[in-house]
Scaffold this motif. Structure first.
Motif, mmCIF file in Angstrom:
data_model
loop_
_atom_site.group_PDB
_atom_site.id
_atom_site.type_symbol
_atom_site.label_atom_id
_atom_site.label_comp_id
_atom_site.label_asym_id
_atom_site.label_seq_id
_atom_site.Cartn_x
_atom_site.Cartn_y
_atom_site.Cartn_z
ATOM 1 N N LEU A 98 11.474 -10.576 3.365
ATOM 2 C CA LEU A 98 10.290 -11.505 3.264
ATOM 3 C C LEU A 98 9.583 -11.257 2.063
ATOM 4 C CD1 LEU A 98 8.460 -13.379 4.636
ATOM 5 C CD2 LEU A 98 7.479 -11.444 6.001
ATOM 6 N N PHE A 99 9.221 -9.934 2.105
ATOM 7 C CA PHE A 99 8.555 -9.305 0.770
ATOM 8 C C PHE A 99 8.942 -9.775 -0.575
ATOM 9 C CE2 PHE A 99 6.422 -5.365 3.318
ATOM 10 C CZ PHE A 99 5.702 -6.313 3.923
ATOM 11 N N ARG A 100 10.421 -9.677 -0.712
ATOM 12 C CA ARG A 100 11.015 -10.006 -1.923
ATOM 13 C C ARG A 100 10.676 -11.397 -1.959
ATOM 14 N NH1 ARG A 100 15.803 -7.395 -1.369
ATOM 15 N NH2 ARG A 100 15.055 -5.875 -2.420
ATOM 16 N N LYS A 101 10.949 -12.195 -1.211
ATOM 17 C CA LYS A 101 10.801 -13.680 -1.407
ATOM 18 C C LYS A 101 9.266 -14.028 -1.731
ATOM 19 C CE LYS A 101 11.588 -18.219 0.864
ATOM 20 N NZ LYS A 101 12.009 -18.881 2.071
ATOM 21 N N GLN A 102 8.407 -13.418 -1.041
ATOM 22 C CA GLN A 102 6.842 -13.635 -1.398
ATOM 23 C C GLN A 102 6.629 -13.037 -2.718
ATOM 24 O OE1 GLN A 102 5.067 -11.222 1.715
ATOM 25 N NE2 GLN A 102 4.798 -13.126 3.187
ATOM 26 N N ILE A 103 7.064 -11.992 -3.514
ATOM 27 C CA ILE A 103 6.782 -11.368 -4.633
ATOM 28 C C ILE A 103 7.348 -12.400 -5.504
ATOM 29 C CG2 ILE A 103 7.396 -9.609 -6.312
ATOM 30 C CD1 ILE A 103 7.461 -7.905 -3.985
ATOM 31 N N GLY A 130 3.338 -14.243 -4.816
ATOM 32 C CA GLY A 130 2.263 -13.785 -3.809
ATOM 33 C C GLY A 130 1.765 -14.755 -2.947
ATOM 34 N N PRO A 131 0.791 -14.042 -2.055
ATOM 35 C CA PRO A 131 0.662 -12.695 -1.566
ATOM 36 C C PRO A 131 1.667 -12.304 -0.685
ATOM 37 C CG PRO A 131 -0.615 -14.366 -0.336
ATOM 38 C CD PRO A 131 0.007 -15.181 -1.073
ATOM 39 N N VAL A 132 1.527 -10.929 -0.589
ATOM 40 C CA VAL A 132 2.391 -10.055 0.532
ATOM 41 C C VAL A 132 1.725 -10.060 1.586
ATOM 42 C CG1 VAL A 132 3.509 -8.016 0.792
ATOM 43 C CG2 VAL A 132 3.926 -9.228 -1.432
ATOM 44 N N THR A 133 2.388 -10.567 2.645
ATOM 45 C CA THR A 133 1.578 -10.507 4.083
ATOM 46 C C THR A 133 1.863 -9.182 4.843
ATOM 47 O OG1 THR A 133 3.131 -11.892 5.027
ATOM 48 C CG2 THR A 133 1.119 -12.682 3.981
ATOM 49 N N ARG A 141 5.341 -0.436 -3.390
ATOM 50 C CA ARG A 141 6.552 0.054 -4.183
ATOM 51 C C ARG A 141 7.372 -1.323 -4.703
ATOM 52 N NH1 ARG A 141 9.229 5.664 -3.829
ATOM 53 N NH2 ARG A 141 7.742 6.962 -4.596
ATOM 54 N N MET A 142 7.647 -2.083 -3.761
ATOM 55 C CA MET A 142 8.375 -3.151 -4.100
ATOM 56 C C MET A 142 7.686 -4.144 -5.109
ATOM 57 S SD MET A 142 9.857 -4.881 -0.572
ATOM 58 C CE MET A 142 10.913 -5.829 -1.302
ATOM 59 N N ILE A 143 6.424 -4.251 -5.138
ATOM 60 C CA ILE A 143 5.607 -5.011 -6.118
ATOM 61 C C ILE A 143 5.851 -4.423 -7.679
ATOM 62 C CG2 ILE A 143 3.373 -5.870 -6.868
ATOM 63 C CD1 ILE A 143 2.794 -5.999 -3.743
ATOM 64 N N ILE A 182 -0.162 -9.356 -7.904
ATOM 65 C CA ILE A 182 0.593 -9.905 -6.484
ATOM 66 C C ILE A 182 -0.501 -9.358 -5.678
ATOM 67 C CG2 ILE A 182 2.308 -9.717 -4.857
ATOM 68 C CD1 ILE A 182 3.082 -11.282 -7.066
ATOM 69 N N LYS A 183 -1.363 -10.162 -4.891
ATOM 70 C CA LYS A 183 -2.176 -9.765 -3.692
ATOM 71 C C LYS A 183 -1.231 -9.278 -2.510
ATOM 72 C CE LYS A 183 -6.155 -10.727 -5.944
ATOM 73 N NZ LYS A 183 -7.180 -9.776 -6.282
ATOM 74 N N ILE A 184 -2.148 -8.213 -1.924
ATOM 75 C CA ILE A 184 -1.625 -7.993 -0.578
ATOM 76 C C ILE A 184 -2.756 -8.303 0.570
ATOM 77 C CG2 ILE A 184 -1.026 -5.865 0.908
ATOM 78 C CD1 ILE A 184 -0.002 -4.361 -1.543
ATOM 79 N N ILE A 185 -2.330 -8.967 1.587
ATOM 80 C CA ILE A 185 -3.270 -9.478 2.536
ATOM 81 C C ILE A 185 -3.026 -9.107 3.834
ATOM 82 C CG2 ILE A 185 -4.160 -11.310 1.245
ATOM 83 C CD1 ILE A 185 -2.501 -13.225 3.145
ATOM 84 N N PHE A 186 -3.785 -8.602 4.920
ATOM 85 C CA PHE A 186 -3.417 -8.197 6.383
ATOM 86 C C PHE A 186 -3.760 -9.349 7.215
ATOM 87 C CE2 PHE A 186 -4.634 -4.376 3.666
ATOM 88 C CZ PHE A 186 -3.488 -3.531 3.835
ATOM 89 N N THR A 187 -2.923 -9.651 8.105
ATOM 90 C CA THR A 187 -3.032 -10.752 8.689
ATOM 91 C C THR A 187 -3.076 -10.344 10.282
ATOM 92 O OG1 THR A 187 -0.440 -10.881 9.231
ATOM 93 C CG2 THR A 187 -1.227 -11.978 7.284
#
Length: 645
Positions: free
Chosen positions: A485-490, A494-497, A546-548, A559-564
């Motif tokens: 999921l993270f890889r697809k978002q990157i 982004g953003p990475v959720t 680290r993935m980013i 790449i933004k990181i957001i908390f859901t």
């Protein structure tokens, strides 16, 4: 015509353009230009030959003029050049055969001129050209013509290598041991690879003045104190098998802090020249989470599978399909792969039939809820081992659809367990999850209820089947896991959720998890719940960062990181043991036995029947209410079912 047009294009670019002409644009010179250059070389060679002869004190013959001599030698030489087509080849691709044709043309030129001399002397009593001049001319002309072709060939090779080097990634190799040097040598010897080794890097401080393969050695301190631009490299190549997990994490942290691209290479023993370019890859987050390879007792596992008939449910899923691959290595008589997902089942069929042509497979499109069809399979194939990996596992979806989870995760497990006991299957191995421990969601609760039912079957009167449960956490790369999921978002910018900044999870590779499932299944005596050593928990926020960075981006900049927020039924920390449960060690350091509370078969059978009846009526609250009776430690979190607690 195409070569002339290429030349015109290049000349036009010089005259009308930016005066820059790429060698690749010039392509191949027309034959007449090559011939013209050869004629110039011949004329120069004649002049030099006469100068050499004069220098030796040999006076030329005055029988004919110098112009006539030049013209005679030139015409004869050009004639043989035409006969042997010395100017028709592509100079930059000259071979030994092209040089041999050049030698023949020069040789026959001199022989013909000498014969002409002899003929003229016999008829007119004088020679046209002195023999020493012809001999010197042969040496000089062939040498000059040969050198012209050699220089052009080398020039193009140098330009080609320069252009290729300018496009290559300039990399350092981590380490100065034999493996690092061997990998560096392979890269340097293969000009087609898109990498250029510019040096080596080590923690040692005593290697500053030493060079390896003609390349400098940099200390870790120098890398820490300089930027990648200062040192002139873009990336670092590591051999991860040669380092401990801690060492690799330390180096990776340093490289990522310097925005350095990280590549990985296998050991030389695993490296083959044919697939060298595909063997060097970008470092992935999975490489940092991997642990040492697990050592399993292959002989013992082989005994339980060789010549046996094996059923694997959920065989098209990420865990089930890996169990199929691993079981196939032990030469079973037949593997029956069961799944309700049509396309994934077809895909695993294509794969294993290709990779294991000597193993007999049967692929069955079937839902584990279907008791009648399942019994037909047990009657027909008389299974020796059953691996039960079929389950619904996506927490939010299952939370909204508890009836379906009950029917698949509990009723499906009940069907398979009862049939295994009825038809005297030797071993029944159920794949469970750490979410079954003190569950806070429907998925975990249904898996815990299935565990309890399977355990209770062990003590049923007349049962000879060994019922074994295996429990582990998240597996890397499994369907629906966080890393894909993270890889697809990157990749999408982004953003990475992330649900919560403090959420942590255990991780294990799919092959590692399945190896432990097979090992636990082989060592089990019946009724145990095996839990696996999952290593240290990983903070999901750190994982995302680290993935980013491994993808070449800066977290919260590129790449933004957001908390859901936590999803329904989700908890911050997963556990491997229930409250009050003790763990017992086994002979395998990564496998323990959890002494969880058990339930008598008669008691859980009644509760499960009530649960299935409620599920058939689609009453969510009633389903979860009975589920909480079966699993008393189940306390809902961030869910509509909290009112039932």
């Amino acid at each position: 015509m195409s070569r002339i047009s290429s030349l015109k294009k290049a000349l036009n670019k010089i005259y009308f353009g930016d005066n820059i002409v790429s060698i690749s644009e010039l392509r191949y010179l027309p034959r007449w230009i090559i011939l013209f250059i050869d004629i110039v070389i011949i004329l120069i060679s004649i002049f030099i030959s006469y100068e050499i002869v004069l220098g030796l004190g040999v006076s030329p013959l005055n029988t004919i003029s110098f112009a006539q001599k030049y013209l005679l030698i030139l015409c004869v030489n050009v004639l043989f050049m035409y006969i042997f087509k010395t100017f028709s080849g592509i100079i930059r691709h000259s071979t030994f055969f092209d040089l041999f044709k050049l030698l023949l043309a020069s040789f026959f030129t001199v022989v013909s001129l000498e014969l002409l001399n002899l003929l003229n002397a016999a008829v007119f009593s004088f020679k046209l050209i002195r023999t020493p001049v012809l001999l010197v001319y042969f040496s000089v002309s062939f040498t000059f013509l040969f050198m012209f072709r050699l220089l052009v060939k080398e020039f193009f090779n140098i330009v080609k290598e320069f252009r290729r080097s300018s496009l290559k990634k300039r990399i350092l190799i981590l380490g100065i041991d034999e493996q690092a040097v061997a990998i560096g040598s392979v890269i340097l010897d293969n000009s087609h690879l898109p990498y250029q080794v510019v040096g080596f890097i080590t923690e040692r401080q005593d290697s500053k003045k030493v060079r390896l393969l003609g390349k400098p050695i940099y200390s870790k301190q120098k890398v820490e104190n300089n930027t990648k631009e200062d040192l002139g490299y873009e990336g670092v190549l590591i051999i991860k098998e040669m380092m401990s997990r801690q060492e690799m994490n330390d180096w990776v942290s340093l490289f990522l802090s310097k925005d350095i691209k990280i590549f990985k290479a296998p050991t030389v023993q695993k490296l083959r020249e044919s697939d060298l370019s595909s063997s060097i890859k970008n470092l992935q987050i999975e490489d940092l989470l991997n642990r040492r390879p697990i050592v399993i007792e292959n002989n013992k596992i082989k005994t339980h599978h060789q010549g046996k008939t094996v059923l694997i449910t959920g065989g098209a899923g990420s865990i089930g399909s890996e169990i199929v691959r691993q079981v196939a290595q032990f030469n079973p008589k037949l593997i029956v792969v069961l799944d309700q997902a049509e396309t994934p089942l077809y895909e695993i069929e294509l794969e294993v039939r290709k990779n294991f042509p000597y193993i007999e497979f049967k692929f069955v499109l079937l839902d584990v809820r279907n008791l009648l069809r399942l019994e037909c399979l047990f009657k027909e194939y008389k299974f020796s081992v059953v691996y039960h990996a079929a389950a619904y596992k996506h927490v939010p979806l299952v939370e909204d659809n508890p009836q379906e989870a009950v029917m698949t995760n509990i009723s499906g497990s009940k069907n398979l367990a009862c049939l295994s006991s009825k038809y005297s299957v030797e071993r029944f191995v159920m794949v469970s999850t750490d979410k079954a421990v003190n569950p806070t969601n429907v998925m975990g609760a249904t898996k815990r209820a299935a565990e309890l039912f399977v355990q209770s079957m062990q003590n049923v009167e007349g049962n000879v089947t060994k019922f074994i449960t295996t429990r582990f956490g998240n597996v890397l790369g499994s369907n629906g896991s966080v890393i894909p999921l993270f890889r697809k978002q990157i990749e999408g910018g982004g953003p990475v959720t992330i649900t919560h900044p403090e959420i942590v999870r255990y991780f294990m590779t799919i092959p590692e998890a399945c190896e432990l499932v097979l090992e636990a299944g082989a060592m089990g005596k019946g009724g145990e719940v095996f839990v696996f050593d999952m290593g240290e928990p990983v903070k999901i926020l750190d994982l995302a960062k680290r993935m980013i960075k491994l993808s070449g981006f800066e977290p919260n900049v590129d790449i933004k990181i957001i908390f859901t927020g936590l999803r329904s039924g989700e908890k911050l920390y997963e556990e491997l043991l229930t409250d009050g449960a003790k763990s017992l060690a086994t002979h395998h350091e990564k496998i323990m036995i959890s002494e969880d509370p058990t339930v008598a078969y008669d008691s859980i059978r009644v509760l499960v029947e009530q649960l299935l009846e409620a599920a058939g009526k689609s009453n969510k609250m009633e389903v979860v209410k009975i589920l909480k009776q079966i699993v008393p430690e189940y306390v809902s979190n961030n869910s509509i079912y909290e009112v039932l607690d």
